[in-house]
Design a protein around this motif. Structure first.
Motif, PDB file in Angstrom:
ATOM      1  N   TYR A 324       0.804  -1.222   0.000  1.00  0.00           N
ATOM      2  CA  TYR A 324       0.000   0.000   0.000  1.00  0.00           C
ATOM      3  C   TYR A 324       0.841   1.278   0.000  1.00  0.00           C
ATOM      4  N   SER A 325       2.119   1.161  -0.232  1.00  0.00           N
ATOM      5  CA  SER A 325       2.997   2.335  -0.278  1.00  0.00           C
ATOM      6  C   SER A 325       2.852   3.054  -1.617  1.00  0.00           C
ATOM      7  N   VAL A 326       3.211   4.336  -1.641  1.00  0.00           N
ATOM      8  CA  VAL A 326       3.156   5.088  -2.897  1.00  0.00           C
ATOM      9  C   VAL A 326       4.119   4.510  -3.921  1.00  0.00           C
ATOM     10  N   SER A 327       5.210   3.906  -3.445  1.00  0.00           N
ATOM     11  CA  SER A 327       6.168   3.280  -4.357  1.00  0.00           C
ATOM     12  C   SER A 327       5.510   2.148  -5.140  1.00  0.00           C
ATOM     13  N   SER A 328       4.774   1.289  -4.439  1.00  0.00           N
ATOM     14  CA  SER A 328       4.094   0.182  -5.112  1.00  0.00           C
ATOM     15  C   SER A 328       2.964   0.692  -5.999  1.00  0.00           C
ATOM     16  N   TRP A 329       2.299   1.755  -5.555  1.00  0.00           N
ATOM     17  CA  TRP A 329       1.223   2.358  -6.358  1.00  0.00           C
ATOM     18  C   TRP A 329       1.768   2.839  -7.709  1.00  0.00           C
ATOM     19  N   VAL A 330       2.884   3.543  -7.677  1.00  0.00           N
ATOM     20  CA  VAL A 330       3.516   4.014  -8.915  1.00  0.00           C
ATOM     21  C   VAL A 330       3.954   2.819  -9.775  1.00  0.00           C
ATOM     22  N   ASP A 331       4.557   1.816  -9.138  1.00  0.00           N
ATOM     23  CA  ASP A 331       4.994   0.631  -9.891  1.00  0.00           C
ATOM     24  C   ASP A 331       3.824  -0.043 -10.606  1.00  0.00           C
ATOM     25  N   HIS A 332       2.682  -0.109  -9.925  1.00  0.00           N
ATOM     26  CA  HIS A 332       1.517  -0.780 -10.499  1.00  0.00           C
ATOM     27  C   HIS A 332       1.050  -0.074 -11.770  1.00  0.00           C
ATOM     28  N   ILE A 333       1.059   1.245 -11.745  1.00  0.00           N
ATOM     29  CA  ILE A 333       0.596   2.023 -12.909  1.00  0.00           C
ATOM     30  C   ILE A 333       1.618   2.013 -14.041  1.00  0.00           C
ATOM     31  N   PHE A 334       2.902   2.069 -13.686  1.00  0.00           N
ATOM     32  CA  PHE A 334       3.922   2.264 -14.710  1.00  0.00           C
ATOM     33  C   PHE A 334       4.742   1.023 -15.035  1.00  0.00           C
ATOM     34  N   GLN A 335       4.382  -0.137 -14.461  1.00  0.00           N
ATOM     35  CA  GLN A 335       5.192  -1.338 -14.716  1.00  0.00           C
ATOM     36  C   GLN A 335       5.129  -1.698 -16.204  1.00  0.00           C
TER      37      GLN A 335
END
Length: 335
Positions: A324-335
């Protein structure tokens, strides 16, 4: 690079999102920390109350102003070649402007993230077909639209400070948020339930317009009484939010009556390693739900049991907090 991580090193990102309590800065900072070059624009022509209100009522009321604004974004960035375009909320942009943006940036992957239910953002229904991918924090919207992917909200790196804070709690519970719908009525019952037993509660309620506040206070004596104690017309900084959550045993969350998506404050409780008191029954469908750390209360008769409040919480696991971190959020969108 691990599987699922984004490869943003050297990538150019056009980022269009609301100016909302600094969350747009948090996302931009995370993109840049991962190596992206980011150009940010507000999603509205300005951040004035009436501009926001008229767009929310019907974006056509400010169509000319909004079209000029988005046309200026397209023209000012035309010389750049973006790899990604990320739009958050998409409340103001029209189909025509999206298509012009696509023509100006033919190589860019275009993504939309919805952090409100489409019930509160009807323009999203009109424009989502123009995007390569669409994400929403609301499971009900995702279940009703096969183009969408489910992606909950996030907490920022600042909440590590709360998670590592080891002082004695100053507050038994805290609420920090905007006052809308029936939220003040529910919150008042939560406060009364706690304070009647001598528990200490920190309450900070933001209201975006003094004019509308005065009108609502005139029409609703209960709101006037509540607002005189708790309402502020200036938002709290994220650093201040982190500090108050750190000093609290539990975070209070009151969702909109018809909202399933988990609020930002809910996810921040996970990041801060704090207990959560919430009215959102859908929390039971998430992997963060643990009855030792998450208390579901009734909107009409909320009761916070002292045994639950003072019992040692089960800390959220590192893998869950990372999810639930912003890092994982960004990864999910931009992977």
């Amino acid at each position: 690079m691990m599987e699922g991580e984004s490869n943003l090193a050297g990538k150019r990102v056009l980022f269009i999102a609301p100016m909302f309590f600094g969350y747009e800065k948090l996302i931009q900072a995370e993109l840049e920390a991962k190596g992206a070059e980011v150009d940010y624009f507000n999603d509205r022509p300005d951040n004035g109350f009436w501009t926001k209100a008229l767009i929310r009522v019907d974006r056509r009321l400010l169509a000319r102003k909004t079209e000029r604004y988005y046309n200026s974004i397209i023209e000012s960035t035309r010389s750049q070649s973006y790899d990604h375009v990320l739009i958050v909320r998409g409340e103001a942009i029209s189909l025509q402007m999206l298509r012009l943006l696509r023509q100006a940036q033919p190589k860019a992957r275009m993504s939309l993230y919805l952090w409100d239910s489409m019930n509160y953002n009807p323009n999203a229904r009109r424009v989502l077909g123009e995007f390569d991918q669409v994400f929403s924090f609301d499971r009900s919207d995702v279940e009703q639209n096969n183009k969408m992917q489910f992606l909950p909200l996030f907490y920022g790196r600042e909440f590590e400070r709360s998670a590592q804070w080891d002082g004695e709690p100053v507050y038994d519970a805290c609420f920090i948020g905007t006052i809308h719908t029936d939220r003040y009525k529910v919150l008042e019952k939560v406060i009364d339930s706690l304070e009647a037993r001598g528990r200490k509660v920190f309450v900070f309620c933001y209201y975006p317009s003094k004019h509308l506040y005065r009108l609502r206070a005139l029409l609703d004596p209960g709101f006037r009484r509540f607002g005189s104690k708790y309402v502020s017309f200036t938002g709290m900084t994220l650093a201040n939010v982190v500090d108050h959550i750190a000093k609290s045993r539990a975070v209070v969350d009151v969702n909109r009556p018809d909202q399933l998506g988990l609020t930002m404050r809910t996810i921040e409780a996970v990041g801060a390693q704090r207990k959560l008191i919430t009215t959102n029954a859908d929390v039971k469908n998430y992997d963060l739900y643990d009855p030792y750390s998450v208390l579901l209360v009734d909107r009409q008769r909320p009761h916070i049991d002292d045994d639950w409040l003072y019992r040692e919480a089960q800390p959220f696991k590192p893998s869950l907090r990372n999810k639930y971190s912003v890092s994982s959020w960004v990864d999910h969108i931009f992977q």
